[in-house]
Each structure stands twice: as structure tokens, then as C-alpha cells.
Scaffold this motif. Structure first.
Motif, mmCIF file in Angstrom:
data_model
loop_
_atom_site.group_PDB
_atom_site.id
_atom_site.type_symbol
_atom_site.label_atom_id
_atom_site.label_comp_id
_atom_site.label_asym_id
_atom_site.label_seq_id
_atom_site.Cartn_x
_atom_site.Cartn_y
_atom_site.Cartn_z
ATOM 1 N N HIS A 106 1.180 -0.948 0.331
ATOM 2 C CA HIS A 106 -0.168 0.144 -0.065
ATOM 3 C C HIS A 106 1.154 0.977 -0.196
ATOM 4 O O HIS A 106 1.565 1.518 0.935
ATOM 5 C CB HIS A 106 -0.653 -0.012 0.914
ATOM 6 C CG HIS A 106 -1.935 -1.201 1.226
ATOM 7 N ND1 HIS A 106 -3.514 -0.882 1.431
ATOM 8 C CD2 HIS A 106 -1.455 -2.101 1.824
ATOM 9 C CE1 HIS A 106 -3.707 -2.240 1.754
ATOM 10 N NE2 HIS A 106 -2.914 -3.168 1.605
ATOM 11 N N GLN A 109 0.299 4.145 3.185
ATOM 12 C CA GLN A 109 0.477 3.740 4.083
ATOM 13 C C GLN A 109 2.407 3.492 4.384
ATOM 14 O O GLN A 109 2.443 3.324 5.500
ATOM 15 C CB GLN A 109 0.183 2.673 4.218
ATOM 16 C CG GLN A 109 -1.337 2.429 4.493
ATOM 17 C CD GLN A 109 -1.702 1.035 4.961
ATOM 18 O OE1 GLN A 109 -0.591 -0.452 4.896
ATOM 19 N NE2 GLN A 109 -2.910 0.289 4.080
ATOM 20 N N LEU A 120 -5.754 -6.259 13.801
ATOM 21 C CA LEU A 120 -6.137 -5.793 12.217
ATOM 22 C C LEU A 120 -7.168 -4.298 11.831
ATOM 23 O O LEU A 120 -7.346 -2.919 11.376
ATOM 24 C CB LEU A 120 -6.506 -6.319 10.940
ATOM 25 C CG LEU A 120 -7.692 -5.822 9.831
ATOM 26 C CD1 LEU A 120 -5.524 -5.691 9.204
ATOM 27 C CD2 LEU A 120 -7.576 -7.252 8.643
ATOM 28 N N TRP A 123 -6.239 -1.099 13.766
ATOM 29 C CA TRP A 123 -5.936 -0.345 13.073
ATOM 30 C C TRP A 123 -5.829 0.042 11.826
ATOM 31 O O TRP A 123 -5.666 1.441 11.433
ATOM 32 C CB TRP A 123 -4.312 -1.784 12.869
ATOM 33 C CG TRP A 123 -3.175 -1.260 12.052
ATOM 34 C CD1 TRP A 123 -1.939 -0.573 12.583
ATOM 35 C CD2 TRP A 123 -3.009 -1.068 10.619
ATOM 36 N NE1 TRP A 123 -0.760 -0.482 11.218
ATOM 37 C CE2 TRP A 123 -1.350 -1.181 9.910
ATOM 38 C CE3 TRP A 123 -3.320 -2.175 9.171
ATOM 39 C CZ2 TRP A 123 -1.399 -0.481 9.170
ATOM 40 C CZ3 TRP A 123 -3.415 -1.606 7.875
ATOM 41 C CH2 TRP A 123 -2.479 -1.088 8.050
ATOM 42 N N LEU A 124 -6.723 -0.475 11.521
ATOM 43 C CA LEU A 124 -6.907 0.116 10.427
ATOM 44 C C LEU A 124 -8.182 1.613 10.553
ATOM 45 O O LEU A 124 -7.762 2.580 9.738
ATOM 46 C CB LEU A 124 -8.495 -0.460 9.288
ATOM 47 C CG LEU A 124 -8.049 -1.884 8.491
ATOM 48 C CD1 LEU A 124 -8.958 -2.681 8.268
ATOM 49 C CD2 LEU A 124 -6.912 -1.501 7.339
ATOM 50 N N THR A 128 -5.223 4.005 9.368
ATOM 51 C CA THR A 128 -5.020 3.676 7.876
ATOM 52 C C THR A 128 -5.295 4.851 7.179
ATOM 53 O O THR A 128 -5.351 5.560 6.630
ATOM 54 C CB THR A 128 -5.814 2.370 7.402
ATOM 55 O OG1 THR A 128 -4.708 1.347 8.581
ATOM 56 C CG2 THR A 128 -5.333 1.971 6.376
ATOM 57 N N ARG A 231 -10.965 -2.974 -1.676
ATOM 58 C CA ARG A 231 -9.950 -3.416 -0.653
ATOM 59 C C ARG A 231 -10.174 -4.373 0.119
ATOM 60 O O ARG A 231 -9.272 -5.473 0.483
ATOM 61 C CB ARG A 231 -10.658 -2.051 0.568
ATOM 62 C CG ARG A 231 -9.201 -2.435 1.509
ATOM 63 C CD ARG A 231 -9.582 -1.168 2.716
ATOM 64 N NE ARG A 231 -7.882 -0.914 3.385
ATOM 65 C CZ ARG A 231 -7.109 0.209 3.072
ATOM 66 N NH1 ARG A 231 -7.958 1.210 2.570
ATOM 67 N NH2 ARG A 231 -6.322 0.637 3.727
ATOM 68 N N PHE A 232 -11.459 -4.600 0.261
ATOM 69 C CA PHE A 232 -11.411 -6.099 0.922
ATOM 70 C C PHE A 232 -12.942 -5.851 1.269
ATOM 71 O O PHE A 232 -14.047 -4.983 1.464
ATOM 72 C CB PHE A 232 -11.041 -6.434 2.466
ATOM 73 C CG PHE A 232 -11.495 -5.635 3.703
ATOM 74 C CD1 PHE A 232 -12.031 -4.256 3.380
ATOM 75 C CD2 PHE A 232 -10.976 -6.458 4.940
ATOM 76 C CE1 PHE A 232 -11.797 -4.518 4.531
ATOM 77 C CE2 PHE A 232 -11.298 -5.788 5.839
ATOM 78 C CZ PHE A 232 -11.564 -4.715 6.139
ATOM 79 N N HIS A 259 -8.087 -8.771 0.113
ATOM 80 C CA HIS A 259 -7.174 -9.144 1.017
ATOM 81 C C HIS A 259 -8.399 -10.101 0.792
ATOM 82 O O HIS A 259 -10.028 -10.066 0.848
ATOM 83 C CB HIS A 259 -7.495 -7.596 2.533
ATOM 84 C CG HIS A 259 -6.631 -7.227 1.714
ATOM 85 N ND1 HIS A 259 -6.914 -5.853 0.924
ATOM 86 C CD2 HIS A 259 -4.704 -6.758 2.601
ATOM 87 C CE1 HIS A 259 -5.454 -4.831 1.843
ATOM 88 N NE2 HIS A 259 -4.685 -5.732 2.331
ATOM 89 N N GLU A 262 -7.755 -12.774 6.513
ATOM 90 C CA GLU A 262 -6.165 -12.395 7.246
ATOM 91 C C GLU A 262 -6.315 -12.268 9.005
ATOM 92 O O GLU A 262 -4.981 -12.716 9.289
ATOM 93 C CB GLU A 262 -5.638 -10.458 7.015
ATOM 94 C CG GLU A 262 -4.946 -9.941 7.334
ATOM 95 C CD GLU A 262 -4.972 -8.421 7.054
ATOM 96 O OE1 GLU A 262 -5.480 -7.721 6.439
ATOM 97 O OE2 GLU A 262 -3.989 -7.677 7.274
ATOM 98 N N HIS A 298 -2.735 -12.033 1.861
ATOM 99 C CA HIS A 298 -2.958 -13.178 3.484
ATOM 100 C C HIS A 298 -3.161 -14.563 3.499
ATOM 101 O O HIS A 298 -2.066 -15.039 4.067
ATOM 102 C CB HIS A 298 -3.421 -12.096 4.412
ATOM 103 C CG HIS A 298 -3.083 -10.890 4.322
ATOM 104 N ND1 HIS A 298 -2.015 -10.895 4.924
ATOM 105 C CD2 HIS A 298 -3.768 -9.697 4.284
ATOM 106 C CE1 HIS A 298 -1.806 -8.746 4.689
ATOM 107 N NE2 HIS A 298 -2.895 -8.764 4.173
ATOM 108 N N SER A 323 3.981 -8.520 7.860
ATOM 109 C CA SER A 323 2.593 -7.930 8.520
ATOM 110 C C SER A 323 1.802 -8.887 9.411
ATOM 111 O O SER A 323 1.080 -8.280 10.586
ATOM 112 C CB SER A 323 1.607 -7.652 7.203
ATOM 113 O OG SER A 323 0.214 -7.275 7.387
ATOM 114 N N LEU A 327 1.115 -7.493 12.712
ATOM 115 C CA LEU A 327 -0.364 -7.703 13.359
ATOM 116 C C LEU A 327 -1.097 -7.967 14.167
ATOM 117 O O LEU A 327 -1.624 -8.415 14.612
ATOM 118 C CB LEU A 327 -0.999 -6.973 12.661
ATOM 119 C CG LEU A 327 -0.948 -5.462 11.560
ATOM 120 C CD1 LEU A 327 -2.125 -5.712 10.560
ATOM 121 C CD2 LEU A 327 -1.476 -4.370 12.495
ATOM 122 N N ASP A 349 3.881 -5.768 2.173
ATOM 123 C CA ASP A 349 2.429 -5.321 2.765
ATOM 124 C C ASP A 349 2.743 -4.412 3.316
ATOM 125 O O ASP A 349 1.472 -3.916 4.749
ATOM 126 C CB ASP A 349 1.490 -6.565 3.309
ATOM 127 C CG ASP A 349 -0.275 -5.918 3.981
ATOM 128 O OD1 ASP A 349 -0.622 -4.467 3.822
ATOM 129 O OD2 ASP A 349 -0.542 -6.112 5.677
#
Ligand code: GUN
Ligand code: ZN
Length: 475
Positions: A106, A109, A120, A123-124, A128, A231-232, A259, A262, A298, A323, A327, A349
Motif C-alpha cells: 500500500h 501507508q 487489523l 489498526w485500520l 490507516t 479493499r476487502f 485481502h 487475514e 494473506h 505484516s 499485526l 504489505d
């Protein structure tokens, strides 16, 4: 050791000690051939299955012309073929390998790498999304893209599959930077129409339109290639996944990246959001997003049925060990993935990953496999990071290799980069031992030079673009 260059004279080149400029291929113009004398490593197959998959020449010669590989072989076998006057760059004592391929990173990032969070999803939310908001500003996007590409090249990465942000201009900035340096990059604007802050949302329609416009502008322009980038699953509505599937069908040679599986909280969330589906992976399958050139970051919490589906469709698992450890996401099951026959590649990642270096990524991949009872050799990891990735991405004729006709993207690795590396590599008993030392002890310091399309794009120690100003630290 200092570099020198000499010119071939009637098939028996002799060093002159003169220094010479590196090959200047120019973006589209023709260039004279240049040769590089060094140890060479390339691959003719997966070293785990093909007995002679790894091809190594201790004293090798690589000949490059017009941005492509003309030949790579033992020096003794090739030197006589050199046209008189061809400059020979002397890199004896160093190892040339194909440029590394990072299959999941990314770029927005970059400035938040090494931001800790308890998993995760927090963290987002914490780092992020606020960081990605800044890419509404095209100047910020251009500045970050420039630094990001410098950093990739310093680590020997010449091709990457890059996530941009939801903003169309973020993808324009990355492609423009890559195109200006004539790199083969794959990138896409993130699609995200729910479960994220309002300031980062598109809609099914605007995401479709923006992606279609970017495909028209960048896909196969020079060496650039587009990746549809939902994104996911949690951040896309069914309508958006459907629109993405429709675009994928319209453009069978564009990439798809996302993703999957993960983190355990994420897996539960997807089960709640998409109750009718057998598994998380099945959501993507349902919308036509599993195929060749579809790359999923992942793949930790897949079951055997999922792995079988990945193998059947040719979708690629992008393993991101730094990653996953950082994480606390979990451990990729290399053995099960490999036995299922699904394509596997390696990735950093960043910024969930903690290093831009594919050597450091190999280091952690080895340990993650080790914890799963699997011995992942360094030779195989170099394959996974070069020819293996290229083949999985359907780019095997272009990158990840030193075969004749391939694009001349390569890295000059320096076994003497640090005192410890020099000591460890002083008397390697095998190629595996040498590569293992690079993978476990190496990082950007081990990358002496990086070449893209035959042209030098990085040399260790050379001044780089810019240093960002320091903001005040909040108490
Ligand atoms: N899942 C959804 N978005 C992201 C991201 O930006 N990084 C990682 N590691 N996982 C994600
Ligand atoms: Zn990611």
C-alpha cells in the motif's frame, strides 16, 4: 571493491580499469548493448519441483540491449559473442538476480509504517483511514509516490502490485511516477463504499466509472498495468462487488487485488455481512473475482475447499509474513497452500508490513513456514520473489527472469554489504547457503544497484530525491 568497465575487443575482453556510465536504454529509444560480468542467478522452474530450476553461474555475463536481456550465461560461454566495443561493467564478487516482485503493498501507508495496534481492525480505524485521507491532495500523493518508488528501488523491487487510496488522483500519481522511471508496475484505486469514514467512500457507480477511466488511461500504457482493487469484502456492498466483477469480465487481462482471511475478527465480520456464502473466499468467487491475475493478500484462514478453488481458478495467494507477525494476524500455512497447488507469491504489505525489503520478507517467511513444520529454502524464496511471482501473475515472459527477450529488470546484490554478511558469505558451501545468508541477514544495504529496462535506477549511497520536513511531536 571498486567498479570498473572495459570494452570487448574481438571476443577477448580485458579489464582496463576505466569507469563507465551504466547502460542508457532511454524509455523508447534504442541503445547499444552493455554487458555485466558478475555471478548470475535465474530460474527455469520452481526449484522445489524442477531439479535444475535454479541456474547459477559463478562467473557469468549478462548482455542487455534496448531494455531487454540479450543473453545470460557463463562468462566463458558468452564472452566471444560480444560485439567489439561493447562496454563490460565489472561486478565480479557480486550477484545479479532478477528484480524482486512485491505482490501486495500500500503506497499511501508509507508514512504510517510501524504504527502499532491491537490487531487489523483497530489498526485500520486508528492509523490507516486518517493517513489515506491525505491523498485527497494530489500534491501529497505525488510526493509520497516519489518517495515510495525510491524506497522500492533501494530494496531491489522493480515490480509491485500497489494499492492506492479511494481517490482517483492517488492512482494517477503512482502511475505517473512509475511511468517516468519506466518501471513495470501494477496498481489500482481502492474501491470502498461502506464501513469506512465518509471521507473515504466512493459508490458502486463512481468506483466503476473511476476504475474504467483509469484502465483507459494507464492499463498497458508503457509498462503500467491496472488492478481492480476492492479493499476487502467488508468495505464493499454487494452492488460494488457486482460492478467490480462486471469490469473484470470486460477486461480479462487486468489484475484484481484484495485481502482475504487475514484476521479472525475480520473473518467473523464477513460471515455476518455475507451470510449466504460458504466462506470468505466464496464471496469473491460469487462475484467473478477469482481467476488468473487475481491476487489475494494473506489467505491465512482458508479451508481445504478454498485452497482447491484458488488452485482451480489460478488466483494467487500473496503471503505477507512481516505484516502477519506485526499485526498478530496469524501464520500462513505454507505446506497446505503448496500441497493444494495454489499459486503462492511473497509480499511486504507495507504499512502493515514492517519492511520494504523482499530479503527481510524472505527472512520472516522462512520463520513462519518453520513454525508450521515446513523448511522453506532460500533458493525457493528467491524463486517465489522473482520468477515464481512473475509466472503466478502471468508476467513470466516479461519480468522475474534473465531469459533472452525478457525486460532487463535486475538487481546487483553485494555479499560484502555489511561486515557480518561479508564474514558469513566468505566461504559458502553451496548456492543455498549464500542465498540463505542474503535472505536472513540482508536488507536494502545488500542492494548495490537496481536496473529497470536495462537502465540503472538506484545505486547504493547515491543521493535520493527529498527529505520531508519534521512536524512537531504532540506531547
Ligand atoms: N484489510 C483491509 N485493508 C487492509 C490494509 O490496508 N492492510 C491490511 N494488512 N489488511 C487490510
Ligand atoms: Zn494489505
Amino acid at each position: 571493491m571498486t567498479d570498473s568497465a572495459h570494452t570487448a575487443q574481438a571476443g577477448t575482453p580485458a579489464p582496463t580499469g576505466q569507469s563507465a556510465k551504466p547502460a542508457q536504454s532511454g524509455k523508447s529509444g534504442k541503445s547499444a548493448p552493455t554487458a555485466f560480468r558478475a555471478s548470475l542467478l535465474t530460474f527455469h522452474g520452481d526449484p522445489a519441483h524442477a531439479p535444475h530450476g535454479a541456474v547459477f553461474h559463478e562467473d557469468g555475463l549478462l548482455i542487455v540491449e534496448d531494455g531487454r536481456v540479450v543473453a545470460a550465461d557463463a562468462y566463458a560461454a558468452l564472452a566471444a559473442r560480444l560485439a567489439p566495443g561493447t562496454p563490460v561493467e565489472d561486478r565480479r564478487g557480486k550477484l545479479i538476480v532478477p528484480g524482486f516482485i512485491d505482490t501486495h503493498i500500500h503506497y499511501p501507508q508509507t508514512d504510517m509504517i510501524a504504527s502499532p495496534a491491537p490487531g487489523l481492525l483497530p489498526w485500520l480505524d486508528t492509523y490507516t483511514f486518517p493517513t489515506e485521507r491525505r491523498f485527497a491532495d494530489a500534491n501529497h500523493a505525488r510526493d509520497t509516490a516519489s518517495f515510495f518508488v525510491d524506497e522500492l528501488l533501494a530494496c531491489g523491487t522493480t515490480t509491485a502490485l500497489v494499492y492506492c487510496t479511494v481517490h482517483k488522483a492517488s492512482a494517477d500519481a503512482l502511475f505517473a511516477e512509475s511511468d517516468a522511471r519506466n518501471l513495470r508496475m501494477v496498481a489500482g484505486k481502492v474501491l470502498m463504499d461502506r464501513h469506512c469514514p465518509e471521507f473515504l467512500r466512493d459508490t458502486a457507480q463512481s468506483g466503476y466509472d473511476d476504475s474504467a477511466e483509469l484502465i483507459g488511461r494507464w492499463h498497458k500504457r508503457g509498462r503500467q498495468m491496472y488492478a481492480l482493487t476492492p479493499r476487502f469484502a467488508p468495505t464493499s456492498t454487494e452492488a460494488q462487488l457486482e460492478a467490480c466483477g462486471a469490469l473484470a469480465k470486460l477486461h480479462p487481462d487486468v489484475f484484481i487485488q484484495s485481502h482475504v482471511a487475514e484476521n479472525t475478527d475480520e473473518v467473523k465480520w464477513v460471515a455476518d455481512l455475507f451470510p449466504g456464502h460458504r466462506s470468505y473466499l466464496d464471496v469473491y468467487d460469487h462475484y467473478g473475482l477469482l481467476r488468473r491475475r487475481a491476487v489475494y493478500g494473506h489467505c491465512i484462514y482458508l479451508d481445504d475447499e478454498d485452497r482447491k478453488r484458488m488452485a482451480q481458478t489460478g488466483a494467487v495467494a500473496s503471503h505477507c509474513p512481516t505484516s502477519n507477525l506485526f499485526l498478530g494476524s496469524g501464520l500462513f500455512d505454507f505446506d497446505k497452500a503448496d500441497s493444494a497447488g495454489m499459486p503462492i507469491a511473497l509480499a511486504t504489505d507495507v504499512g502493515g508490513g514492517t519492511s520494504f525489503s523482499m530479503l527481510q520478507t524472505m527472512n520472516e517467511a522462512h520463520k513462519v513456514a518453520r513454525l508450521g513444520g515446513h523448511h522453506l529454502t532460500a533458493t525457493r524464496m528467491f524463486w517465489l520473489a522473482t520468477a515464481g511471482a512473475a509466472e503466478a501473475l502471468d508476467l513470466g515472459d516479461q519480468v522475474g527472469t534473465l531469459k533472452t527477450g525478457a525486460e532487463a529488470d535486475f538487481v546487483v546484490l553485494d555479499p560484502q554489504a555489511t561486515p557480518l554478511l561479508a564474514r558469513r558469505t566468505a566461504r559458502p558451501e553451496s548456492l543455498e547457503e549464500l542465498l540463505f545468508a542474503f535472505a536472513l541477514l540482508g536488507d536494502d544495504r545488500a542492494v548495490y544497484e537496481t536496473y529497470a529496462a536495462g537502465k540503472r535506477v538506484h545505486r547504493r549511497g547515491d543521493a535520493r530525491g527529498h527529505v520531508p520536513g519534521h512536524a512537531k511531536i504532540a506531547a
